[in-house]
Design a protein around this motif. Structure first.
Motif, PDB file in Angstrom:
ATOM      1  N   LEU A 167      53.160 -44.332 -10.202  1.00 59.16           N
ATOM      2  CA  LEU A 167      54.285 -44.358  -9.267  1.00 59.16           C
ATOM      3  C   LEU A 167      55.551 -44.754 -10.024  1.00 59.16           C
ATOM      4  O   LEU A 167      55.567 -44.828 -11.253  1.00 59.16           O
ATOM      5  N   THR A 168      56.626 -45.051  -9.295  1.00 63.32           N
ATOM      6  CA  THR A 168      57.927 -45.286  -9.931  1.00 63.32           C
ATOM      7  C   THR A 168      57.900 -46.446 -10.917  1.00 63.32           C
ATOM      8  O   THR A 168      58.452 -46.360 -12.019  1.00 63.32           O
TER       9      THR A 168
ATOM     10  N   LYS B 219      39.990 -37.021 -14.543  1.00 63.08           N
ATOM     11  CA  LYS B 219      40.090 -36.406 -13.231  1.00 63.08           C
ATOM     12  C   LYS B 219      40.307 -37.418 -12.112  1.00 63.08           C
ATOM     13  O   LYS B 219      40.514 -37.050 -10.966  1.00 63.08           O
ATOM     14  N   GLU B 220      40.247 -38.673 -12.464  1.00 65.29           N
ATOM     15  CA  GLU B 220      40.500 -39.736 -11.489  1.00 65.29           C
ATOM     16  C   GLU B 220      41.875 -40.362 -11.713  1.00 65.29           C
ATOM     17  O   GLU B 220      42.175 -41.440 -11.223  1.00 65.29           O
ATOM     18  N   THR B 221      42.711 -39.644 -12.473  1.00 64.85           N
ATOM     19  CA  THR B 221      44.075 -40.077 -12.754  1.00 64.85           C
ATOM     20  C   THR B 221      45.041 -39.207 -11.949  1.00 64.85           C
ATOM     21  O   THR B 221      44.973 -37.977 -12.025  1.00 64.85           O
ATOM     22  N   PHE B 222      45.948 -39.826 -11.202  1.00 65.11           N
ATOM     23  CA  PHE B 222      46.832 -39.100 -10.281  1.00 65.11           C
ATOM     24  C   PHE B 222      48.284 -39.439 -10.608  1.00 65.11           C
ATOM     25  O   PHE B 222      48.779 -40.525 -10.277  1.00 65.11           O
ATOM     26  N   ASP B 223      48.933 -38.512 -11.294  1.00 68.22           N
ATOM     27  CA  ASP B 223      50.322 -38.727 -11.716  1.00 68.22           C
ATOM     28  C   ASP B 223      51.253 -38.281 -10.590  1.00 68.22           C
ATOM     29  O   ASP B 223      51.804 -37.176 -10.606  1.00 68.22           O
ATOM     30  N   ILE B 224      51.438 -39.144  -9.623  1.00 72.82           N
ATOM     31  CA  ILE B 224      52.238 -38.781  -8.453  1.00 72.82           C
ATOM     32  C   ILE B 224      53.715 -38.654  -8.827  1.00 72.82           C
ATOM     33  O   ILE B 224      54.383 -37.683  -8.448  1.00 72.82           O
ATOM     34  N   ILE B 225      54.229 -39.601  -9.587  1.00 73.25           N
ATOM     35  CA  ILE B 225      55.639 -39.564  -9.970  1.00 73.25           C
ATOM     36  C   ILE B 225      55.934 -38.363 -10.868  1.00 73.25           C
ATOM     37  O   ILE B 225      57.047 -37.814 -10.872  1.00 73.25           O
ATOM     38  N   GLY B 226      54.932 -37.911 -11.629  1.00 76.09           N
ATOM     39  CA  GLY B 226      55.141 -36.806 -12.573  1.00 76.09           C
ATOM     40  C   GLY B 226      54.833 -35.434 -12.004  1.00 76.09           C
ATOM     41  O   GLY B 226      54.872 -34.440 -12.740  1.00 76.09           O
ATOM     42  N   THR B 227      54.553 -35.336 -10.715  1.00 77.37           N
ATOM     43  CA  THR B 227      54.191 -34.046 -10.107  1.00 77.37           C
ATOM     44  C   THR B 227      55.255 -32.962 -10.307  1.00 77.37           C
ATOM     45  O   THR B 227      54.911 -31.815 -10.639  1.00 77.37           O
TER      46      THR B 227
ATOM     47  N   LEU C  47      60.583 -30.327  -5.154  1.00 80.19           N
ATOM     48  CA  LEU C  47      61.850 -30.821  -5.714  1.00 80.19           C
ATOM     49  C   LEU C  47      62.763 -31.386  -4.618  1.00 80.19           C
ATOM     50  O   LEU C  47      63.416 -32.414  -4.803  1.00 80.19           O
ATOM     51  N   ASP C  48      62.773 -30.742  -3.472  1.00 80.95           N
ATOM     52  CA  ASP C  48      63.649 -31.170  -2.379  1.00 80.95           C
ATOM     53  C   ASP C  48      63.114 -32.395  -1.644  1.00 80.95           C
ATOM     54  O   ASP C  48      63.902 -33.155  -1.060  1.00 80.95           O
ATOM     55  N   ASN C  49      61.806 -32.611  -1.659  1.00 80.31           N
ATOM     56  CA  ASN C  49      61.228 -33.636  -0.789  1.00 80.31           C
ATOM     57  C   ASN C  49      60.471 -34.748  -1.512  1.00 80.31           C
ATOM     58  O   ASN C  49      60.156 -35.770  -0.900  1.00 80.31           O
ATOM     59  N   TRP C  50      60.179 -34.547  -2.787  1.00 80.45           N
ATOM     60  CA  TRP C  50      59.313 -35.505  -3.463  1.00 80.45           C
ATOM     61  C   TRP C  50      59.903 -36.917  -3.580  1.00 80.45           C
ATOM     62  O   TRP C  50      59.141 -37.897  -3.469  1.00 80.45           O
ATOM     63  N   PRO C  51      61.210 -37.080  -3.765  1.00 85.52           N
ATOM     64  CA  PRO C  51      61.747 -38.447  -3.793  1.00 85.52           C
ATOM     65  C   PRO C  51      61.402 -39.225  -2.521  1.00 85.52           C
ATOM     66  O   PRO C  51      61.091 -40.419  -2.586  1.00 85.52           O
ATOM     67  N   MET C  52      61.446 -38.554  -1.376  1.00 87.43           N
ATOM     68  CA  MET C  52      61.087 -39.203  -0.119  1.00 87.43           C
ATOM     69  C   MET C  52      59.611 -39.585  -0.112  1.00 87.43           C
ATOM     70  O   MET C  52      59.234 -40.671   0.348  1.00 87.43           O
ATOM     71  N   VAL C  53      58.766 -38.675  -0.648  1.00 85.88           N
ATOM     72  CA  VAL C  53      57.323 -38.942  -0.687  1.00 85.88           C
ATOM     73  C   VAL C  53      57.032 -40.144  -1.569  1.00 85.88           C
ATOM     74  O   VAL C  53      56.310 -41.068  -1.176  1.00 85.88           O
ATOM     75  N   VAL C  54      57.611 -40.158  -2.765  1.00 85.25           N
ATOM     76  CA  VAL C  54      57.360 -41.250  -3.697  1.00 85.25           C
ATOM     77  C   VAL C  54      57.892 -42.563  -3.141  1.00 85.25           C
ATOM     78  O   VAL C  54      57.247 -43.615  -3.257  1.00 85.25           O
ATOM     79  N   LYS C  55      59.055 -42.525  -2.516  1.00 85.23           N
ATOM     80  CA  LYS C  55      59.636 -43.740  -1.929  1.00 85.23           C
ATOM     81  C   LYS C  55      58.685 -44.319  -0.881  1.00 85.23           C
ATOM     82  O   LYS C  55      58.480 -45.541  -0.806  1.00 85.23           O
ATOM     83  N   GLY C  56      58.101 -43.425  -0.060  1.00 85.31           N
ATOM     84  CA  GLY C  56      57.171 -43.904   0.964  1.00 85.31           C
ATOM     85  C   GLY C  56      55.970 -44.607   0.352  1.00 85.31           C
ATOM     86  O   GLY C  56      55.482 -45.605   0.893  1.00 85.31           O
TER      87      GLY C  56
END
Length: 409
Positions: A13-14, A86-94, A166-175
């Motif tokens: 995450l961030t 496979k159990e690593t989830f790079d959410i911020i780097g999507t 690109l348009d929505n991911w900042p909102m997703v990560v913030k949540g």
């Protein structure tokens, strides 16, 4: 994504990387659930696997203890807490993965990120993130894999996924960032947990190396015949050599009883393995045609791929036995005699006649001799004595009885 009930995960995450446990969906009392390590107040996150393991070792209360597979999970070695790739989830780097081409690696990383983000949002009740995924159906196709984007419109759809993120991911990560609750663990407990993890990893690596070495040794020692069509079907080509001639046929055992390639007591024999294989393609009126594994043999035969291999254990040679018997017990190869008698008995058993038993009953000296030579205890005190001509002639009679069962010799 996984068939395991509880898995360790790494979330990027961030503010950095965090570790926790995820229990994908399971059913209990008719309802479907999924959960993360935490309590009624939210998610538990840790900055290293060691801190996560130290927390679990502390025995402090958390929601996953009520999971039906918790006991099974917690009983595993300490290194079970370390996530694999496979159990690593790079959410911020999507977004970075979406900026590249839809390769297997990029699509896989995005698919994992989407699935984990959706699971977190559903469990934690992050409505904006739930609504984001529900409102953009184009995101769901990522789970189909890289092949979905290999067609004519694949790159266009991949780009559409990228623009949506690109348009929505900042909102997703913030949540998700707002849900971060890092659980602190003392350095002493963390160091002790790390030692346990390191030791478990060493033990796991040693066990894996030992298993691989054992598997390699077993493979090297394995008899190639076992994996042949004959080994798989449980039907064996046999070779019989007598009076300087050799013939080939087939035999197997069903419920402990012998079955030969033949019919009505006649064993179908062939001078070469090629002739045997060719004959099988054109003939099916024999006892083996009813065997449950016969189709396995015929599939290869009809395809022209049937290699008739005779294993050394299925080679029967009677060469020189009559002369050796005539020379005396010390001259006889009892292993050769035993195998020869085995074939006499199998042929008579399959033919369902009493010819062998009748012969031995009519020639009790021959029966005593064979019992002595083959190690039977039925004739205590008996010792063969000269002359041995009668025994040699009787063995010759048994050989001739066998040959009479052959279709060709």
């Amino acid at each position: 994504m996984t068939s395991r009930a509880i898995i360790p995960v790494k979330l990027s995450l961030t503010e950095g990387d965090y570790y926790t446990l995820w229990a994908p969906s399971w059913k209990e009392h008719g309802a479907e659930w999924q959960a993360f390590l935490g309590d009624e107040a939210g998610l538990y996150l840790f900055t290293s696997p060691a801190k996560l393991y130290a927390f679990l070792q502390s025995g402090k209360r958390h929601d996953l203890v009520s999971h039906p597979k918790w006991g099974q999970f917690s009983a595993q070695p300490a290194d079970m807490i370390v996530p694999d790739k496979k159990e690593t989830f790079d959410i911020i780097g999507t977004p970075a993965f979406l900026a590249g081409r839809p390769s297997y690696e990029n699509v896989g990383a995005v698919a994992r990120s989407f699935q984990m983000t959706k699971s977190l949002a559903e469990v934690l009740g992050i409505d904006d993130v739930i609504l984001f995924f529900a409102s953009h159906s184009v995101l769901g196709n990522v789970q189909r894999g890289a092949d979905h984007y290999s067609g004519e419109h694949g790159l266009g759809e991949w780009s559409a996924v990228g623009r949506t993120v690109l348009d929505n991911w900042p909102m997703v990560v913030k949540g998700l960032d707002e849900q971060v609750r890092v659980i602190d663990v003392s350095e002493e407990e963390t160091a002790a947990a790390q030692k346990l993890i390191d030791n478990a990893r060493i033990a796991t690596a040693e066990a894996r190396a030992a298993a691989e070495a054992a598997a390699k040794e077993a493979e090297e020692q394995a008899d190639p015949y076992d994996s042949s069509v004959w080994g798989v079907a449980g039907i064996d080509p046999i070779k019989v050599t007598l009076d300087g001639k050799s013939v080939y046929t087939l035999r197997c055992y069903m419920d402990g009883r012998p079955v030969f390639l033949g019919r009505y007591g006649e064993i179908f024999t062939f001078p070469t393995t090629r002739q045997l294989a060719r004959w099988l393609v054109e003939n099916d009126e024999h006892d083996m045609a009813a065997l449950p594994t016969w189709e396995t043999v015929m599939t290869h035969a009809n395809a022209g791929e049937l290699d008739v291999i005779v294993h050394p254990d299925n080679q029967y040679s009677y060469q020189g036995l009559v002369a050796d018997i005539n020379a005396g017990p010390e001259a006889v190869d009892t292993a050769q005699m035993s195998r020869g008698y085995e074939l006499f008995a199998d042929a008579a058993d399959w033919a369902a006649d009493d010819s062998l038993n009748s012969y031995l009953l009519a020639n009790p000296r021959t029966q005593d001799y064979l019992s002595y030579m083959l190690g039977s205890t039925e004739t205590p005190g008996y010792v063969p004595s000269k002359p041995f001509t009668d025994h040699a002639n009787s063995w010759k009679d048994l050989e001739e009885m066998l040959v009479k069962r052959f279709s060709k010799f």
